[in-house]
Design an enzyme around this catalytic site. Structure first.
Site, mmCIF file in Angstrom:
data_model
loop_
_atom_site.group_PDB
_atom_site.id
_atom_site.type_symbol
_atom_site.label_atom_id
_atom_site.label_comp_id
_atom_site.label_asym_id
_atom_site.label_seq_id
_atom_site.Cartn_x
_atom_site.Cartn_y
_atom_site.Cartn_z
ATOM 1 C CG LEU A 13 12.737 46.029 -67.109
ATOM 2 C CD1 LEU A 13 11.773 44.967 -66.585
ATOM 3 C CD2 LEU A 13 14.129 45.465 -67.256
ATOM 4 N NE ARG B 90 19.992 47.811 -70.539
ATOM 5 C CZ ARG B 90 20.546 48.580 -71.471
ATOM 6 N NH1 ARG B 90 21.336 49.582 -71.129
ATOM 7 N NH2 ARG B 90 20.322 48.340 -72.757
ATOM 8 C CG HIS C 59 11.704 53.941 -56.356
ATOM 9 N ND1 HIS C 59 12.704 54.201 -57.285
ATOM 10 C CD2 HIS C 59 11.334 55.147 -55.850
ATOM 11 C CE1 HIS C 59 12.905 55.506 -57.348
ATOM 12 N NE2 HIS C 59 12.092 56.095 -56.491
ATOM 13 C CD GLU D 298 4.254 48.403 -72.189
ATOM 14 O OE1 GLU D 298 4.135 49.392 -72.945
ATOM 15 O OE2 GLU D 298 3.785 47.279 -72.427
HETATM 16 C C1 GAR Z 1 18.276 50.178 -53.430
HETATM 17 O O1 GAR Z 1 18.204 51.267 -52.549
HETATM 18 C C2 GAR Z 1 17.100 50.184 -54.380
HETATM 19 O O2 GAR Z 1 15.908 50.615 -53.797
HETATM 20 C C3 GAR Z 1 17.568 51.170 -55.417
HETATM 21 O O3 GAR Z 1 18.916 50.841 -55.602
HETATM 22 C C4 GAR Z 1 19.455 50.330 -54.391
HETATM 23 C C5 GAR Z 1 20.116 49.007 -54.677
HETATM 24 O O4 GAR Z 1 20.764 48.531 -53.542
HETATM 25 N N1 GAR Z 1 16.814 51.077 -56.620
HETATM 26 C C6 GAR Z 1 16.456 52.128 -57.350
HETATM 27 O O5 GAR Z 1 16.754 53.265 -57.075
HETATM 28 C C7 GAR Z 1 15.619 51.778 -58.573
HETATM 29 N N2 GAR Z 1 15.033 52.960 -59.125
HETATM 30 P P1 GAR Z 1 21.208 47.020 -53.431
HETATM 31 O O6 GAR Z 1 22.037 46.734 -54.693
HETATM 32 O O7 GAR Z 1 22.059 46.955 -52.203
HETATM 33 O O8 GAR Z 1 19.977 46.168 -53.355
#
Ligand code: GAR
Length: 209
Positions: free
Chosen positions: A93, A91, A109, A142
């Site tokens: 911020l 989500r 990321h 941001e």
């Molecule tokens: C992870 O791969 C993280 O890098 C990604 O979601 C996954 C969460 O895994 N985040 C994003 O894509 C943010 N833009 P997890 O719940 O097992 O930590």
């Protein structure tokens, strides 16, 4: 001792990696003060509860962004959180949220930013045909997936890979990268020069309130 606040929306493997690092003494001056999910049914919340951590669901369903963010920030402040770690928090911020914790929010990321921001970064990288991808831990500003970069890890894309095997190998590196980044930030031995995090210099970022 610094208080971490973890925000997640799903599985929570990055949260578990951080908790394991604390338990193993790899992050000796940190504790997890609260784990918050915007989704009631996030498996990561249940994991946090099983570990005896303070775990809260603050549902974002149908709520205007800032209204939800005000509740989350209130919970972080009540728990005296010094550093907010987004760990699969799906989500955006609000600018208001970001302003409450200047240079005190980290995100992970699953790509080498600025390549492949947004959703399903691993699949984006695979479909594009890059030969190297990875993960990035950065300060949150941001803009989406944009703030100054603290740690990156590379992962080669193998001919034998599919989207899933690639995502798994990226995830292994995420778990290493997040602890490294938290340690750098908590030690405060760096300076933010524009977009560049330069190590070996005292930080302007004061985590102490
Ligand atoms: C992870 O791969 C993280 O890098 C990604 O979601 C996954 C969460 O895994 N985040 C994003 O894509 C943010 N833009 P997890 O719940 O097992 O930590």
């Amino acid at each position: 001792m610094k208080n971490l606040g973890i925000l997640l929306s799903g599985r929570g493997s990055n949260f578990v990696a951080i908790a394991d690092s604390i338990a193993a003494g790899r992050l000796s001056n940190a504790r997890i003060a609260v784990v918050i999910s915007n989704r009631d049914e996030a498996p990561g919340l249940e994991t946090a509860r099983r570990r005896g951590l303070n775990a809260l669901a603050i549902s974002s369903k149908g709520k205007p962004r800032e209204e939800h963010d005000r509740k989350v920030v209130a919970a972080l402040q009540q728990n005296q959180v010094d550093l907010v770690c987004l760990a699969g928090y799906m989500r955006l911020l609000s600018p208001w949220f970001v302003q409450q914790f200047p240079s005190r929010i980290l995100n992970i990321h699953p790509s080498l930013l600025p390549a492949f921001p947004g959703l399903e970064a691993q699949q984006q990288a695979f479909a594009y045909g890059v030969k190297v991808t990875g993960c990035t831990v950065h300060f949150v500003d941001e803009e989406l997936d944009h703030g100054a970069i603290i740690v990156q890890k590379t992962v080669p894309v193998l001919d034998s890979d599919d989207e899933h095997t690639l995502a798994e190998r990226i995830l292994e590196q995420e778990h290493v990268a997040y602890t490294e980044a938290i340690r750098i930030v908590l030690e405060g031995n760096f300076e933010i020069k524009g977009r560049r995090i330069v190590r070996g210099q005292r930080s302007e970022v004061r985590l102490q309130k």
